[in-house]
Design a protein around this motif. Structure first.
Motif, PDB file in Angstrom:
ATOM      1  N   SER A  41      11.189  13.707 -38.905  1.00 42.92           N
ATOM      2  CA  SER A  41      11.884  14.870 -38.143  1.00 42.92           C
ATOM      3  C   SER A  41      12.035  13.907 -36.493  1.00 42.92           C
ATOM      4  O   SER A  41      13.386  14.798 -36.517  1.00 42.92           O
ATOM      5  N   GLY A  42      11.622  13.224 -36.270  1.00 41.17           N
ATOM      6  CA  GLY A  42      12.045  12.827 -35.296  1.00 41.17           C
ATOM      7  C   GLY A  42      12.805  11.417 -35.629  1.00 41.17           C
ATOM      8  O   GLY A  42      13.876  12.064 -33.931  1.00 41.17           O
ATOM      9  N   LEU A  43      12.610  10.689 -35.648  1.00 38.20           N
ATOM     10  CA  LEU A  43      14.008  10.091 -35.973  1.00 38.20           C
ATOM     11  C   LEU A  43      15.793  10.706 -36.826  1.00 38.20           C
ATOM     12  O   LEU A  43      16.309  10.132 -35.724  1.00 38.20           O
ATOM     13  N   LEU A  44      15.047  12.317 -37.025  1.00 38.36           N
ATOM     14  CA  LEU A  44      16.166  13.233 -37.909  1.00 38.36           C
ATOM     15  C   LEU A  44      16.735  13.707 -36.380  1.00 38.36           C
ATOM     16  O   LEU A  44      18.109  13.821 -36.360  1.00 38.36           O
ATOM     17  N   SER A  45      16.267  13.847 -34.828  1.00 39.40           N
ATOM     18  CA  SER A  45      16.385  14.844 -34.273  1.00 39.40           C
ATOM     19  C   SER A  45      17.359  13.918 -32.950  1.00 39.40           C
ATOM     20  O   SER A  45      18.043  13.926 -32.598  1.00 39.40           O
ATOM     21  N   ASP A  48      14.568  -5.152 -32.348  1.00 42.42           N
ATOM     22  CA  ASP A  48      14.152  -4.109 -30.624  1.00 42.42           C
ATOM     23  C   ASP A  48      14.464  -2.951 -31.044  1.00 42.42           C
ATOM     24  O   ASP A  48      14.391  -1.732 -30.114  1.00 42.42           O
ATOM     25  N   ARG A  49      16.175  -2.653 -30.608  1.00 43.00           N
ATOM     26  CA  ARG A  49      16.669  -0.974 -31.172  1.00 43.00           C
ATOM     27  C   ARG A  49      15.681  -0.036 -31.470  1.00 43.00           C
ATOM     28  O   ARG A  49      15.026   0.918 -31.874  1.00 43.00           O
ATOM     29  N   LEU A  50      15.832  -0.552 -33.095  1.00 45.67           N
ATOM     30  CA  LEU A  50      15.106   0.491 -34.068  1.00 45.67           C
ATOM     31  C   LEU A  50      14.050  -0.234 -34.197  1.00 45.67           C
ATOM     32  O   LEU A  50      13.422   1.389 -34.658  1.00 45.67           O
ATOM     33  N   ARG A  62       9.539   5.257 -30.079  1.00 46.25           N
ATOM     34  CA  ARG A  62       8.927   6.647 -29.952  1.00 46.25           C
ATOM     35  C   ARG A  62       8.285   8.031 -30.391  1.00 46.25           C
ATOM     36  O   ARG A  62       7.777   8.535 -29.289  1.00 46.25           O
ATOM     37  N   ASN A  63       8.318   7.708 -31.402  1.00 51.01           N
ATOM     38  CA  ASN A  63       7.961   8.642 -33.020  1.00 51.01           C
ATOM     39  C   ASN A  63       6.623   8.634 -32.942  1.00 51.01           C
ATOM     40  O   ASN A  63       6.271   9.128 -34.065  1.00 51.01           O
ATOM     41  N   PHE A  64       5.794   7.117 -33.072  1.00 54.16           N
ATOM     42  CA  PHE A  64       4.989   6.944 -33.069  1.00 54.16           C
ATOM     43  C   PHE A  64       3.951   6.555 -32.352  1.00 54.16           C
ATOM     44  O   PHE A  64       2.544   6.888 -32.404  1.00 54.16           O
ATOM     45  N   GLY A  65       3.836   6.183 -31.295  1.00 58.70           N
ATOM     46  CA  GLY A  65       2.945   5.724 -30.435  1.00 58.70           C
ATOM     47  C   GLY A  65       3.194   5.649 -28.624  1.00 58.70           C
ATOM     48  O   GLY A  65       4.529   6.517 -28.501  1.00 58.70           O
ATOM     49  N   PRO A  66       2.609   4.859 -27.556  1.00 54.43           N
ATOM     50  CA  PRO A  66       2.459   4.737 -26.625  1.00 54.43           C
ATOM     51  C   PRO A  66       4.551   4.365 -26.268  1.00 54.43           C
ATOM     52  O   PRO A  66       4.675   3.892 -26.896  1.00 54.43           O
ATOM     53  N   PRO A  67       4.573   5.111 -25.174  1.00 55.14           N
ATOM     54  CA  PRO A  67       4.277   6.033 -23.853  1.00 55.14           C
ATOM     55  C   PRO A  67       4.811   7.259 -24.425  1.00 55.14           C
ATOM     56  O   PRO A  67       4.383   8.245 -23.175  1.00 55.14           O
ATOM     57  N   GLY A  89      16.314  11.159 -26.808  1.00 62.98           N
ATOM     58  CA  GLY A  89      16.738   9.998 -25.674  1.00 62.98           C
ATOM     59  C   GLY A  89      17.728   9.229 -25.819  1.00 62.98           C
ATOM     60  O   GLY A  89      19.235  10.322 -26.241  1.00 62.98           O
ATOM     61  N   ASP A  90      17.498   8.614 -24.883  1.00 64.71           N
ATOM     62  CA  ASP A  90      18.963   7.580 -24.495  1.00 64.71           C
ATOM     63  C   ASP A  90      19.782   7.001 -25.472  1.00 64.71           C
ATOM     64  O   ASP A  90      20.753   6.659 -25.426  1.00 64.71           O
ATOM     65  N   GLU A  91      19.043   6.126 -26.651  1.00 60.95           N
ATOM     66  CA  GLU A  91      19.607   5.397 -27.407  1.00 60.95           C
ATOM     67  C   GLU A  91      20.448   5.642 -28.202  1.00 60.95           C
ATOM     68  O   GLU A  91      20.095   7.013 -28.616  1.00 60.95           O
ATOM     69  N   THR A  92      21.267   5.078 -29.051  1.00 57.40           N
ATOM     70  CA  THR A  92      22.248   5.548 -29.953  1.00 57.40           C
ATOM     71  C   THR A  92      20.783   5.918 -31.330  1.00 57.40           C
ATOM     72  O   THR A  92      20.461   4.803 -31.407  1.00 57.40           O
ATOM     73  N   PRO A  93      21.014   7.135 -31.913  1.00 60.51           N
ATOM     74  CA  PRO A  93      20.101   7.606 -33.048  1.00 60.51           C
ATOM     75  C   PRO A  93      19.874   6.136 -34.009  1.00 60.51           C
ATOM     76  O   PRO A  93      21.438   5.640 -34.276  1.00 60.51           O
ATOM     77  N   MET A  94      19.042   6.339 -35.146  1.00 60.67           N
ATOM     78  CA  MET A  94      19.788   5.687 -36.352  1.00 60.67           C
ATOM     79  C   MET A  94      20.340   6.058 -37.333  1.00 60.67           C
ATOM     80  O   MET A  94      20.332   8.014 -37.328  1.00 60.67           O
ATOM     81  N   SER A  95      20.996   5.324 -37.595  1.00 57.75           N
ATOM     82  CA  SER A  95      22.079   6.130 -39.579  1.00 57.75           C
ATOM     83  C   SER A  95      21.096   6.560 -40.130  1.00 57.75           C
ATOM     84  O   SER A  95      20.062   5.726 -40.232  1.00 57.75           O
TER      85      SER A  95
END
Length: 426
Positions: free
Chosen positions: A225-229, A95-97, A103-108, A232-238
Protein backbone atom coordinates in the motif's frame (compact mmCIF):
# COMPACT_ATOMS: atom_id res chain seq x y z
CA UNK A 1 41.84 -32.18 -8.83
CA UNK A 2 41.23 -29.10 -10.97
CA UNK A 3 39.05 -26.23 -9.81
CA UNK A 4 36.45 -26.71 -12.53
CA UNK A 5 35.71 -30.25 -11.37
CA UNK A 6 35.55 -29.01 -7.76
CA UNK A 7 32.92 -26.46 -8.79
CA UNK A 8 30.90 -29.17 -10.53
CA UNK A 9 31.00 -31.22 -7.34
CA UNK A 10 29.75 -28.22 -5.35
CA UNK A 11 26.81 -27.95 -7.73
CA UNK A 12 26.14 -31.69 -7.53
CA UNK A 13 23.38 -32.51 -5.05
CA UNK A 14 25.37 -35.39 -3.55
CA UNK A 15 27.59 -32.80 -1.80
CA UNK A 16 24.78 -30.56 -0.57
CA UNK A 17 24.99 -31.78 3.04
CA UNK A 18 28.59 -30.59 3.45
CA UNK A 19 30.11 -28.45 0.69
CA UNK A 20 32.67 -26.86 3.01
CA UNK A 21 35.61 -29.22 2.33
CA UNK A 22 35.10 -28.49 -1.37
CA UNK A 23 35.14 -24.75 -0.67
CA UNK A 24 38.50 -25.24 1.08
CA UNK A 25 39.86 -26.84 -2.10
CA UNK A 26 38.33 -24.07 -4.21
CA UNK A 27 40.05 -21.35 -2.14
CA UNK A 28 43.47 -22.68 -3.17
CA UNK A 29 42.85 -20.76 -6.40
CA UNK A 30 40.91 -17.64 -5.32
CA UNK A 31 39.61 -16.85 -8.82
CA UNK A 32 38.93 -19.60 -11.34
CA UNK A 33 37.15 -19.76 -14.68
CA UNK A 34 34.71 -22.69 -14.83
CA UNK A 35 33.07 -24.60 -17.63
CA UNK A 36 30.19 -22.21 -18.38
CA UNK A 37 32.59 -19.26 -18.69
CA UNK A 38 31.87 -17.83 -15.25
CA UNK A 39 34.62 -16.70 -12.92
CA UNK A 40 34.20 -18.15 -9.43
CA UNK A 41 35.65 -16.10 -6.55
CA UNK A 42 35.98 -17.92 -3.22
CA UNK A 43 38.23 -15.96 -0.79
CA UNK A 44 37.05 -13.34 1.69
CA UNK A 45 39.11 -10.29 0.73
CA UNK A 46 38.56 -10.76 -2.99
CA UNK A 47 34.81 -11.18 -2.52
CA UNK A 48 34.60 -8.03 -0.39
CA UNK A 49 36.61 -6.08 -2.95
CA UNK A 50 34.26 -7.11 -5.75
CA UNK A 51 31.12 -6.43 -3.70
CA UNK A 52 32.29 -2.80 -3.48
CA UNK A 53 33.66 -2.50 -7.03
CA UNK A 54 31.37 -0.50 -9.36
CA UNK A 55 32.92 -2.33 -12.31
CA UNK A 56 31.08 -5.45 -11.18
CA UNK A 57 27.51 -5.00 -12.36
CA UNK A 58 24.42 -6.62 -10.86
CA UNK A 59 22.26 -5.64 -13.84
CA UNK A 60 21.36 -8.74 -15.82
CA UNK A 61 20.80 -6.59 -18.90
CA UNK A 62 24.58 -6.13 -19.12
CA UNK A 63 25.26 -9.82 -19.67
CA UNK A 64 26.49 -10.18 -23.28
CA UNK A 65 24.89 -13.61 -23.62
CA UNK A 66 21.47 -12.19 -22.79
CA UNK A 67 21.89 -9.25 -25.14
CA UNK A 68 22.86 -11.64 -27.94
CA UNK A 69 19.93 -13.91 -27.15
CA UNK A 70 17.48 -11.01 -27.15
CA UNK A 71 18.69 -9.72 -30.52
CA UNK A 72 18.30 -13.19 -32.01
CA UNK A 73 14.63 -13.33 -31.01
CA UNK A 74 11.76 -11.81 -32.87
CA UNK A 75 9.64 -9.09 -31.25
CA UNK A 76 7.01 -11.60 -30.09
CA UNK A 77 9.35 -14.32 -28.90
CA UNK A 78 10.38 -15.12 -25.35
CA UNK A 79 8.47 -14.68 -22.10
CA UNK A 80 6.69 -11.50 -21.14
CA UNK A 81 8.99 -9.88 -18.61
CA UNK A 82 8.87 -7.33 -15.83
CA UNK A 83 11.68 -4.83 -15.26
CA UNK A 84 14.47 -6.13 -13.03
CA UNK A 85 13.95 -5.91 -9.29
CA UNK A 86 16.26 -3.55 -7.45
CA UNK A 87 18.83 -6.25 -6.61
CA UNK A 88 19.32 -6.82 -10.35
CA UNK A 89 20.14 -3.20 -11.13
CA UNK A 90 23.08 -0.84 -10.60
CA UNK A 91 23.29 2.71 -9.26
CA UNK A 92 21.58 5.10 -9.70
CA UNK A 93 18.52 2.98 -10.64
CA UNK A 94 19.20 0.61 -7.74
CA UNK A 95 19.51 3.48 -5.27
CA UNK A 96 16.18 5.03 -6.29
CA UNK A 97 14.27 1.73 -6.03
CA UNK A 98 15.89 0.79 -2.74
CA UNK A 99 15.08 4.21 -1.23
CA UNK A 100 11.43 3.82 -2.20
CA UNK A 101 11.27 0.36 -0.66
CA UNK A 102 13.11 1.46 2.48
CA UNK A 103 10.69 4.37 2.96
CA UNK A 104 7.96 1.77 3.55
CA UNK A 105 10.09 -0.80 5.39
CA UNK A 106 12.22 0.79 8.05
CA UNK A 107 14.29 3.74 9.28
CA UNK A 108 14.27 6.65 8.97
CA UNK A 109 10.68 6.87 7.65
CA UNK A 110 9.23 3.78 9.35
CA UNK A 111 11.51 3.15 12.35
CA UNK A 112 8.81 1.17 14.15
CA UNK A 113 7.80 -1.12 11.27
CA UNK A 114 9.84 -4.17 12.35
CA UNK A 115 9.68 -3.52 16.10
CA UNK A 116 5.89 -3.33 15.93
CA UNK A 117 5.80 -6.80 14.35
CA UNK A 118 7.83 -8.51 17.08
CA UNK A 119 4.88 -9.25 19.44
CA UNK A 120 3.08 -10.89 16.52
CA UNK A 121 6.22 -12.92 15.71
CA UNK A 122 6.12 -14.31 19.25
CA UNK A 123 2.42 -15.14 18.84
CA UNK A 124 3.07 -17.01 15.58
CA UNK A 125 5.98 -18.97 17.03
CA UNK A 126 4.05 -19.81 20.20
CA UNK A 127 1.09 -21.06 18.18
CA UNK A 128 3.28 -23.20 15.92
CA UNK A 129 5.12 -24.83 18.83
CA UNK A 130 1.81 -25.37 20.63
CA UNK A 131 0.79 -27.28 17.51
CA UNK A 132 3.55 -29.84 18.10
CA UNK A 133 1.47 -31.25 20.95
CA UNK A 134 -0.48 -34.26 19.73
CA UNK A 135 2.09 -35.43 17.19
CA UNK A 136 2.91 -38.37 19.48
CA UNK A 137 4.37 -41.67 18.38
CA UNK A 138 4.44 -44.15 21.26
CA UNK A 139 5.15 -41.46 23.81
CA UNK A 140 7.56 -39.54 21.55
CA UNK A 141 6.64 -36.41 19.63
CA UNK A 142 8.07 -36.22 16.11
CA UNK A 143 8.02 -32.95 14.20
CA UNK A 144 9.43 -31.68 10.93
CA UNK A 145 11.11 -28.38 11.79
CA UNK A 146 10.76 -27.30 8.15
CA UNK A 147 7.11 -28.06 7.38
CA UNK A 148 5.77 -27.61 10.91
CA UNK A 149 7.70 -24.50 11.87
CA UNK A 150 10.46 -22.91 9.77
CA UNK A 151 8.34 -22.55 6.65
CA UNK A 152 4.99 -21.28 8.01
CA UNK A 153 6.58 -18.76 10.38
CA UNK A 154 8.38 -16.44 7.90
CA UNK A 155 5.63 -16.91 5.31
CA UNK A 156 3.10 -15.54 7.78
CA UNK A 157 5.40 -12.64 8.66
CA UNK A 158 6.18 -11.64 5.06
CA UNK A 159 2.48 -11.87 4.13
CA UNK A 160 1.68 -9.46 6.96
CA UNK A 161 4.45 -7.09 5.92
CA UNK A 162 3.49 -7.03 2.24
CA UNK A 163 -0.27 -7.20 2.71
CA UNK A 164 -0.64 -10.60 1.02
CA UNK A 165 -3.53 -12.87 2.13
CA UNK A 166 -2.07 -15.78 4.08
CA UNK A 167 -4.69 -18.08 2.56
CA UNK A 168 -3.08 -17.50 -0.86
CA UNK A 169 0.06 -19.36 0.28
CA UNK A 170 -0.59 -22.54 -1.79
CA UNK A 171 -0.98 -20.37 -4.86
CA UNK A 172 2.11 -18.21 -4.53
CA UNK A 173 4.32 -20.98 -3.12
CA UNK A 174 4.34 -22.88 -6.41
CA UNK A 175 5.38 -19.69 -8.22
CA UNK A 176 8.01 -18.92 -5.58
CA UNK A 177 9.46 -22.42 -5.98
CA UNK A 178 9.67 -21.83 -9.73
CA UNK A 179 11.70 -18.64 -9.19
CA UNK A 180 14.16 -20.52 -6.96
CA UNK A 181 14.48 -23.44 -9.40
CA UNK A 182 15.02 -21.06 -12.30
CA UNK A 183 18.16 -19.65 -10.68
CA UNK A 184 19.75 -23.02 -9.92
CA UNK A 185 23.22 -22.83 -11.57
CA UNK A 186 23.40 -26.62 -11.82
CA UNK A 187 20.58 -26.63 -14.39
CA UNK A 188 21.32 -25.12 -17.78
CA UNK A 189 23.36 -22.19 -19.03
CA UNK A 190 23.10 -18.54 -18.08
CA UNK A 191 20.73 -17.56 -20.88
CA UNK A 192 18.42 -20.51 -20.24
CA UNK A 193 18.33 -19.77 -16.50
CA UNK A 194 17.54 -16.10 -17.03
CA UNK A 195 14.69 -16.86 -19.40
CA UNK A 196 13.25 -19.34 -16.91
CA UNK A 197 13.62 -16.80 -14.15
CA UNK A 198 11.97 -14.03 -16.18
CA UNK A 199 8.98 -16.28 -16.85
CA UNK A 200 8.71 -17.33 -13.18
CA UNK A 201 8.92 -13.73 -11.92
CA UNK A 202 6.37 -12.60 -14.52
CA UNK A 203 3.96 -15.29 -13.29
CA UNK A 204 4.42 -14.15 -9.69
CA UNK A 205 4.03 -10.54 -10.81
CA UNK A 206 0.71 -11.46 -12.41
CA UNK A 207 -0.46 -12.77 -9.04
CA UNK A 208 0.38 -9.42 -7.45
CA UNK A 209 -1.35 -7.55 -10.28
CA UNK A 210 -4.55 -9.48 -9.61
CA UNK A 211 -4.16 -8.91 -5.88
CA UNK A 212 -3.76 -5.15 -6.30
CA UNK A 213 -6.63 -4.92 -8.78
CA UNK A 214 -8.89 -6.63 -6.26
CA UNK A 215 -8.19 -3.90 -3.73
CA UNK A 216 -9.87 -1.23 -5.90
CA UNK A 217 -7.83 1.55 -4.30
CA UNK A 218 -8.39 0.40 -0.71
CA UNK A 219 -4.94 0.83 0.80
CA UNK A 220 -3.80 -0.39 4.20
CA UNK A 221 -0.70 0.02 6.33
CA UNK A 222 1.34 -2.66 4.53
CA UNK A 223 4.38 -2.20 2.32
CA UNK A 224 2.50 -2.70 -0.95
CA UNK A 225 0.00 0.00 0.00
CA UNK A 226 2.87 2.34 0.77
CA UNK A 227 4.40 1.76 -2.65
CA UNK A 228 1.05 2.33 -4.35
CA UNK A 229 0.43 5.58 -2.48
CA UNK A 230 3.75 6.96 -3.75
CA UNK A 231 4.24 9.49 -0.97
CA UNK A 232 7.49 11.40 -0.74
CA UNK A 233 9.42 13.67 -3.06
CA UNK A 234 10.76 11.06 -5.49
CA UNK A 235 9.00 9.74 -8.55
CA UNK A 236 7.09 6.67 -7.36
CA UNK A 237 7.67 3.20 -8.74
CA UNK A 238 5.87 2.34 -11.93
CA UNK A 239 3.21 -0.38 -11.67
CA UNK A 240 5.59 -2.93 -13.24
CA UNK A 241 8.39 -1.95 -10.87
CA UNK A 242 6.04 -2.53 -7.93
CA UNK A 243 5.17 -5.99 -9.26
CA UNK A 244 8.77 -7.10 -9.84
CA UNK A 245 9.97 -5.86 -6.45
CA UNK A 246 6.96 -7.32 -4.64
CA UNK A 247 7.74 -10.68 -6.26
CA UNK A 248 11.35 -10.42 -5.08
CA UNK A 249 10.39 -9.56 -1.50
CA UNK A 250 7.87 -12.37 -1.27
CA UNK A 251 10.40 -14.98 -2.44
CA UNK A 252 13.42 -13.63 -0.58
CA UNK A 253 11.38 -12.78 2.50
CA UNK A 254 10.65 -16.40 3.30
CA UNK A 255 12.98 -18.70 1.32
CA UNK A 256 16.18 -17.48 2.97
CA UNK A 257 14.69 -17.27 6.47
CA UNK A 258 13.34 -20.83 6.22
CA UNK A 259 16.89 -22.00 5.53
CA UNK A 260 18.44 -19.82 8.23
CA UNK A 261 16.05 -21.10 10.92
CA UNK A 262 16.41 -24.73 9.80
CA UNK A 263 20.19 -24.55 9.46
CA UNK A 264 20.19 -22.93 12.89
CA UNK A 265 18.21 -25.67 14.60
CA UNK A 266 20.30 -28.36 12.90
CA UNK A 267 23.49 -26.65 14.07
CA UNK A 268 22.21 -26.27 17.64
CA UNK A 269 21.26 -29.95 17.79
CA UNK A 270 24.79 -30.78 16.65
CA UNK A 271 26.17 -28.46 19.34
CA UNK A 272 24.08 -29.30 22.42
CA UNK A 273 26.23 -27.19 24.73
CA UNK A 274 25.13 -24.05 22.85
CA UNK A 275 21.53 -25.26 22.78
CA UNK A 276 21.67 -25.69 26.57
CA UNK A 277 22.99 -22.16 27.04
CA UNK A 278 20.20 -20.78 24.86
CA UNK A 279 17.64 -22.84 26.80
CA UNK A 280 18.82 -21.46 30.16
CA UNK A 281 18.18 -17.92 28.97
CA UNK A 282 20.67 -16.27 31.33
CA UNK A 283 22.75 -14.64 28.55
CA UNK A 284 20.60 -11.83 27.13
CA UNK A 285 22.63 -11.35 23.96
CA UNK A 286 23.31 -15.03 23.20
CA UNK A 287 20.51 -15.43 20.63
CA UNK A 288 21.85 -12.48 18.64
CA UNK A 289 25.39 -13.91 18.73
CA UNK A 290 24.14 -17.36 17.71
CA UNK A 291 22.39 -15.91 14.67
CA UNK A 292 25.45 -13.92 13.59
CA UNK A 293 27.62 -17.03 13.86
CA UNK A 294 25.05 -19.02 11.89
CA UNK A 295 25.18 -16.42 9.13
CA UNK A 296 28.90 -17.07 8.94
CA UNK A 297 28.97 -20.81 9.60
CA UNK A 298 25.82 -22.12 7.83
CA UNK A 299 24.43 -19.24 5.73
CA UNK A 300 21.19 -19.69 3.80
CA UNK A 301 22.71 -18.02 0.70
CA UNK A 302 25.86 -19.87 -0.27
CA UNK A 303 26.81 -17.85 -3.34
CA UNK A 304 25.65 -15.06 -5.63
CA UNK A 305 25.30 -16.03 -9.25
CA UNK A 306 23.13 -15.48 -12.33
CA UNK A 307 23.54 -11.70 -12.58
CA UNK A 308 27.00 -10.41 -11.55
CA UNK A 309 29.07 -9.43 -14.59
CA UNK A 310 32.08 -7.25 -15.33
CA UNK A 311 31.75 -3.86 -17.04
CA UNK A 312 35.52 -3.65 -17.56
CA UNK A 313 38.57 -5.87 -17.15
CA UNK A 314 39.12 -6.46 -13.42
CA UNK A 315 42.40 -7.74 -12.06
CA UNK A 316 42.07 -9.52 -8.75
CA UNK A 317 44.26 -12.07 -6.93
CA UNK A 318 46.59 -12.20 -9.92
CA UNK A 319 43.81 -13.02 -12.40
CA UNK A 320 42.25 -10.71 -14.96
CA UNK A 321 38.51 -11.18 -15.33
CA UNK A 322 37.67 -9.88 -18.80
CA UNK A 323 34.94 -7.35 -19.48
CA UNK A 324 31.56 -8.98 -20.02
CA UNK A 325 32.29 -12.05 -17.88
CA UNK A 326 29.77 -13.59 -15.48
CA UNK A 327 31.08 -13.72 -11.90
CA UNK A 328 30.02 -15.98 -9.01
CA UNK A 329 30.83 -14.80 -5.46
CA UNK A 330 30.95 -17.76 -3.07
CA UNK A 331 29.94 -16.00 0.14
CA UNK A 332 29.87 -19.17 2.26
CA UNK A 333 33.44 -19.96 1.27
CA UNK A 334 34.62 -16.43 2.03
CA UNK A 335 33.06 -16.54 5.49
CA UNK A 336 35.13 -19.66 6.24
CA UNK A 337 38.37 -18.32 4.79
CA UNK A 338 41.13 -19.15 7.34
CA UNK A 339 43.20 -16.22 6.09
CA UNK A 340 40.52 -13.96 7.57
CA UNK A 341 38.61 -15.98 10.19
CA UNK A 342 40.47 -17.91 12.93
CA UNK A 343 39.40 -21.55 13.25
CA UNK A 344 36.67 -21.04 10.62
CA UNK A 345 35.17 -24.53 10.71
CA UNK A 346 34.27 -24.26 14.40
CA UNK A 347 30.79 -23.05 15.38
CA UNK A 348 31.50 -20.44 18.04
CA UNK A 349 28.91 -17.80 18.97
CA UNK A 350 31.47 -16.26 21.37
CA UNK A 351 33.71 -14.97 18.59
CA UNK A 352 35.00 -11.54 19.51
CA UNK A 353 34.87 -10.10 15.99
CA UNK A 354 32.39 -11.85 13.75
CA UNK A 355 32.58 -10.31 10.30
CA UNK A 356 30.79 -12.47 7.77
CA UNK A 357 29.27 -12.37 4.31
CA UNK A 358 25.96 -13.93 5.29
CA UNK A 359 24.08 -10.82 4.13
CA UNK A 360 26.42 -9.97 1.27
CA UNK A 361 27.88 -6.47 1.18
CA UNK A 362 28.18 -3.22 -0.71
CA UNK A 363 25.12 -1.46 -2.10
CA UNK A 364 23.33 -4.81 -2.33
CA UNK A 365 23.66 -5.67 1.36
CA UNK A 366 20.61 -7.77 2.23
CA UNK A 367 17.53 -5.54 2.32
CA UNK A 368 15.70 -7.94 4.63
CA UNK A 369 18.44 -8.29 7.25
CA UNK A 370 16.58 -6.14 9.85
CA UNK A 371 13.66 -8.58 9.62
CA UNK A 372 15.58 -11.87 9.32
CA UNK A 373 17.62 -11.24 12.46
CA UNK A 374 14.73 -10.90 14.96
CA UNK A 375 12.75 -13.64 13.20
CA UNK A 376 15.58 -16.13 13.64
CA UNK A 377 16.49 -15.02 17.16
CA UNK A 378 12.88 -15.48 18.30
CA UNK A 379 12.46 -18.80 16.47
CA UNK A 380 15.62 -20.42 17.84
CA UNK A 381 15.19 -19.07 21.37
CA UNK A 382 11.63 -20.36 21.63
CA UNK A 383 12.54 -23.76 20.18
CA UNK A 384 15.39 -24.03 22.69
CA UNK A 385 13.15 -23.05 25.63
CA UNK A 386 10.15 -25.18 24.80
CA UNK A 387 11.33 -28.44 23.20
CA UNK A 388 12.02 -31.22 25.72
CA UNK A 389 15.10 -33.27 24.86
CA UNK A 390 15.05 -32.62 21.08
CA UNK A 391 17.15 -35.02 19.00
CA UNK A 392 17.76 -35.54 15.31
CA UNK A 393 16.07 -38.47 13.59
CA UNK A 394 18.34 -38.39 10.53
CA UNK A 395 21.73 -36.70 10.23
CA UNK A 396 22.47 -35.40 7.68
CA UNK A 397 18.89 -34.58 6.70
CA UNK A 398 17.72 -34.48 3.07
CA UNK A 399 18.57 -31.18 1.38
CA UNK A 400 16.80 -28.94 -1.08
CA UNK A 401 17.91 -29.04 -4.70
CA UNK A 402 19.42 -25.55 -4.89
CA UNK A 403 23.16 -25.28 -4.18
CA UNK A 404 22.95 -21.50 -3.72
CA UNK A 405 19.85 -21.26 -1.48
CA UNK A 406 20.99 -24.18 0.66
CA UNK A 407 18.99 -25.75 3.47
CA UNK A 408 17.36 -29.03 4.55
CA UNK A 409 14.14 -30.01 2.80
CA UNK A 410 13.02 -31.77 5.97
CA UNK A 411 14.44 -31.78 9.50
CA UNK A 412 12.82 -34.51 11.57
CA UNK A 413 13.22 -34.10 15.31
CA UNK A 414 11.99 -36.34 18.13
CA UNK A 415 10.93 -34.71 21.44
CA UNK A 416 9.86 -35.87 24.86
CA UNK A 417 7.22 -33.15 24.92
CA UNK A 418 6.71 -29.38 24.79
CA UNK A 419 7.16 -26.96 27.68
CA UNK A 420 4.48 -24.31 28.24
CA UNK A 421 4.98 -21.01 26.46
CA UNK A 422 6.06 -17.98 28.40
CA UNK A 423 3.64 -15.09 28.78
CA UNK A 424 5.05 -12.13 26.86
CA UNK A 425 3.52 -8.67 27.17
CA UNK A 426 2.51 -6.96 23.89
Amino acid sequence: MNQTSIWQQILDHSHRADPYPLYAELRKTPVVRVEDGSYVVSTYREIVALLHDPRLSSDIRNLPELAAGASAQGPDEGPATLPPSFILTDAPEHDRLRRLLTRNFGPPHRPDRIDSMIPHMFEIVTSEIDGFVGKDRSGTTRVDIVDDFAYPFPVTVICQLLGVPRQDEPRFQAMSDAVVRAGDPSTGGIVERQHRRAKAVADLGQYFAQLLDARHGRHGDDLLSGLLSGDGDETPMSPDEILSNAALLLVAGHETTVNLVTNGMLTLLRHPEVLDRLRRGDEPDLAARVVEELLRYEPPVQFLSNSRNTLDDIEIAGTTIPEGSPVVLVLASGSRDPDFVPDPDRFDPDREHNEHLGFGGGIHYCFGAPLARPETQIALSELAHRLKNPRLVVDPPPYRASPSLRGPRHLLVDLDGVNPGLHRPP
